[in-house]
Scaffold this active site. Structure first.
Site, PDB file in Angstrom:
ATOM      1  N   ASN A   1       9.376  11.519  -0.403  1.00 60.38           N
ATOM      2  CA  ASN A   1       8.158  11.898  -1.141  1.00 60.38           C
ATOM      3  C   ASN A   1       6.901  11.267  -0.532  1.00 60.38           C
ATOM      4  O   ASN A   1       5.828  11.322  -1.117  1.00 60.38           O
ATOM      5  CB  ASN A   1       8.290  11.486  -2.616  1.00 60.38           C
ATOM      6  CG  ASN A   1       8.430   9.979  -2.790  1.00 60.38           C
ATOM      7  OD1 ASN A   1       8.442   9.233  -1.809  1.00 60.38           O
ATOM      8  ND2 ASN A   1       8.523   9.533  -4.031  1.00 60.38           N
TER       9      ASN A   1
ATOM     10  N   HIS B   1       6.503   8.003   0.145  1.00 60.16           N
ATOM     11  CA  HIS B   1       6.232   6.604  -0.206  1.00 60.16           C
ATOM     12  C   HIS B   1       6.422   5.695   0.994  1.00 60.16           C
ATOM     13  O   HIS B   1       7.187   5.996   1.913  1.00 60.16           O
ATOM     14  CB  HIS B   1       7.049   6.154  -1.422  1.00 60.16           C
ATOM     15  CG  HIS B   1       8.498   5.892  -1.190  1.00 60.16           C
ATOM     16  ND1 HIS B   1       9.433   5.919  -2.204  1.00 60.16           N
ATOM     17  CD2 HIS B   1       9.212   5.585  -0.081  1.00 60.16           C
ATOM     18  CE1 HIS B   1      10.622   5.628  -1.727  1.00 60.16           C
ATOM     19  NE2 HIS B   1      10.517   5.422  -0.435  1.00 60.16           N
TER      20      HIS B   1
ATOM     21  N   ASP C   1       9.858  -4.950   0.002  1.00 57.86           N
ATOM     22  CA  ASP C   1      10.098  -4.664  -1.409  1.00 57.86           C
ATOM     23  C   ASP C   1      11.480  -5.113  -1.863  1.00 57.86           C
ATOM     24  O   ASP C   1      12.327  -5.486  -1.056  1.00 57.86           O
ATOM     25  CB  ASP C   1       9.908  -3.156  -1.683  1.00 57.86           C
ATOM     26  CG  ASP C   1      10.582  -2.276  -0.635  1.00 57.86           C
ATOM     27  OD1 ASP C   1      11.444  -2.778   0.097  1.00 57.86           O
ATOM     28  OD2 ASP C   1      10.244  -1.090  -0.555  1.00 57.86           O
TER      29      ASP C   1
ATOM     30  N   GLU D   1       4.604   4.619  -4.635  1.00 55.66           N
ATOM     31  CA  GLU D   1       5.002   5.990  -4.940  1.00 55.66           C
ATOM     32  C   GLU D   1       3.770   6.895  -5.082  1.00 55.66           C
ATOM     33  O   GLU D   1       2.694   6.433  -5.475  1.00 55.66           O
ATOM     34  CB  GLU D   1       5.772   6.011  -6.266  1.00 55.66           C
ATOM     35  CG  GLU D   1       7.026   5.138  -6.290  1.00 55.66           C
ATOM     36  CD  GLU D   1       8.199   5.737  -5.523  1.00 55.66           C
ATOM     37  OE1 GLU D   1       7.992   6.635  -4.690  1.00 55.66           O
ATOM     38  OE2 GLU D   1       9.337   5.293  -5.757  1.00 55.66           O
TER      39      GLU D   1
HETATM   40  C1  F6R Z   1      12.634   0.196   2.025  1.00 57.80           C
HETATM   41  C2  F6R Z   1      11.408   0.940   1.770  1.00 57.80           C
HETATM   42  C3  F6R Z   1      11.403   2.411   1.596  1.00 57.80           C
HETATM   43  C4  F6R Z   1      12.216   3.175   2.646  1.00 57.80           C
HETATM   44  C5  F6R Z   1      12.172   4.675   2.391  1.00 57.80           C
HETATM   45  C6  F6R Z   1      13.020   5.440   3.378  1.00 57.80           C
HETATM   46  O1  F6R Z   1      12.342  -1.189   2.150  1.00 57.80           O
HETATM   47  O2  F6R Z   1      10.418   0.329   1.689  1.00 57.80           O
HETATM   48  O3  F6R Z   1      10.056   2.850   1.633  1.00 57.80           O
HETATM   49  O4  F6R Z   1      11.706   2.877   3.915  1.00 57.80           O
HETATM   50  O5  F6R Z   1      12.618   4.940   1.088  1.00 57.80           O
HETATM   51  O6  F6R Z   1      14.360   5.139   3.140  1.00 57.80           O
HETATM   52  P1  F6R Z   1      15.513   5.679   4.111  1.00 57.80           P
HETATM   53  O7  F6R Z   1      15.325   4.955   5.413  1.00 57.80           O
HETATM   54  O8  F6R Z   1      16.788   5.280   3.430  1.00 57.80           O
HETATM   55  O9  F6R Z   1      15.320   7.152   4.248  1.00 57.80           O
END
Ligand code: F6R
Length: 246
Positions: free
Chosen positions: A140, A142, A71, A147
């Site tokens: 959450n 995702h 992403d 989301e």
């Molecule tokens: C990032 C992504 C997100 C993160 C998620 C966890 O490319 O796709 O889904 O993996 O937000 O983020 P952290 O590792 O910062 O807790």
């Protein structure tokens, strides 16, 4: 009950990162010219550090893989230090001599985000599909920027970010007005088509959502719960993140 998953619980973030790097390196060594999926965020940084060390002592060769990131914020310039382009160059790509032509991240600069999404899925297909996809999990639930919602998108798509995600990522931006409100993300089908998935989770803050994703009902309100339908998911968690999984 945990189904379909291979679960590694490591004592702390460092050993978890090392374990994930070893699993990933083994996949790359089997298919050194294959396509691999990368995530950003704070969780995979230790794994990328471990991969760089392994690369330096010839335990893995990442220079011939094709990389696809999950992403990117939209809109954002590739040179913005908060962009995932910048993150990947800084935390992995530059250190493993991966030619820029082999790295793909949905462009936060694309004039037409919808066309960018279609082209992205075509590039993944043209590369033969993703061998191993690295994922983190949002507070959450995702994955990528898919989301929680009544429905989820299958293909790479342009989506608004959830308020919870904007809040969680606010720590990286100078002020609230700088945080992008949209993103381009691989969709659920794009992710689920990967032959193997490595899901990383670290810290007590992820314990509840990891438990819901792996043991709760499959629901679009917890996008990571759809991983229960994938045939080859490896979870690499540290003890605090795995504390609710018996
Ligand atoms: C990032 C992504 C997100 C993160 C998620 C966890 O490319 O796709 O889904 O993996 O937000 O983020 P952290 O590792 O910062 O807790």
């Amino acid at each position: 009950m945990l189904r379909n998953f291979t679960l590694y619980v490591e004592k702390d973030y460092q050993t978890m990162s090392q374990k994930a790097a070893e699993i990933f390196a083994a996949a790359v060594n089997l298919a050194p010219t294959g396509a691999y999926g990368f995530a950003t965020g704070s969780t995979p940084i230790g794994m990328y550090e471990a991969l760089i060390k392994m690369h330096k002592c010839n335990k893995v060769n990442l220079s011939a893989i094709t990389a696809f990131n999950l992403d990117e914020y939209y809109p954002i310039s590739a040179s913005d230090p908060q962009s995932y382009q910048y993150y990947m160059r800084k935390n992995l790509f530059d250190a493993v001599n991966l030619p820029p032509a082999n790295t793909h991240i949905p462009s936060g600069e694309a004039k037409n985000p919808l066309a960018e999404c279609i082209a992205y899925d075509e590039k993944i297909a043209a590369a033969g599909g993703i061998n191993t996809q690295i994922l983190g999990i949002g507070n959450n639930g995702h994955i990528g920027f898919n989301e929680p919602d009544k429905g989820l998108m299958a293909t790479t798509c342009y989506i608004p970010l959830a308020e919870a995600t904007i809040d969680a990522n606010a720590r990286f931006f100078a002020s609230a007005k700088d945080i992008p409100r949209h993103a381009l993300t691989m969709g659920m089908h794009s992710i689920m088509m990967a032959r193997q998935i490595i899901l990383l989770a670290s810290g007590e803050g992820k314990a509840d959502i990891l438990n819901k994703a792996l043991r709760g009902p499959i629901t679009t309100n917890v996008p990571a719960s759809l991983l229960q339908l994938h045939h080859d998911v490896i979870i690499v968690a540290d003890q605090p993140a795995a504390s609710l999984l018996n």
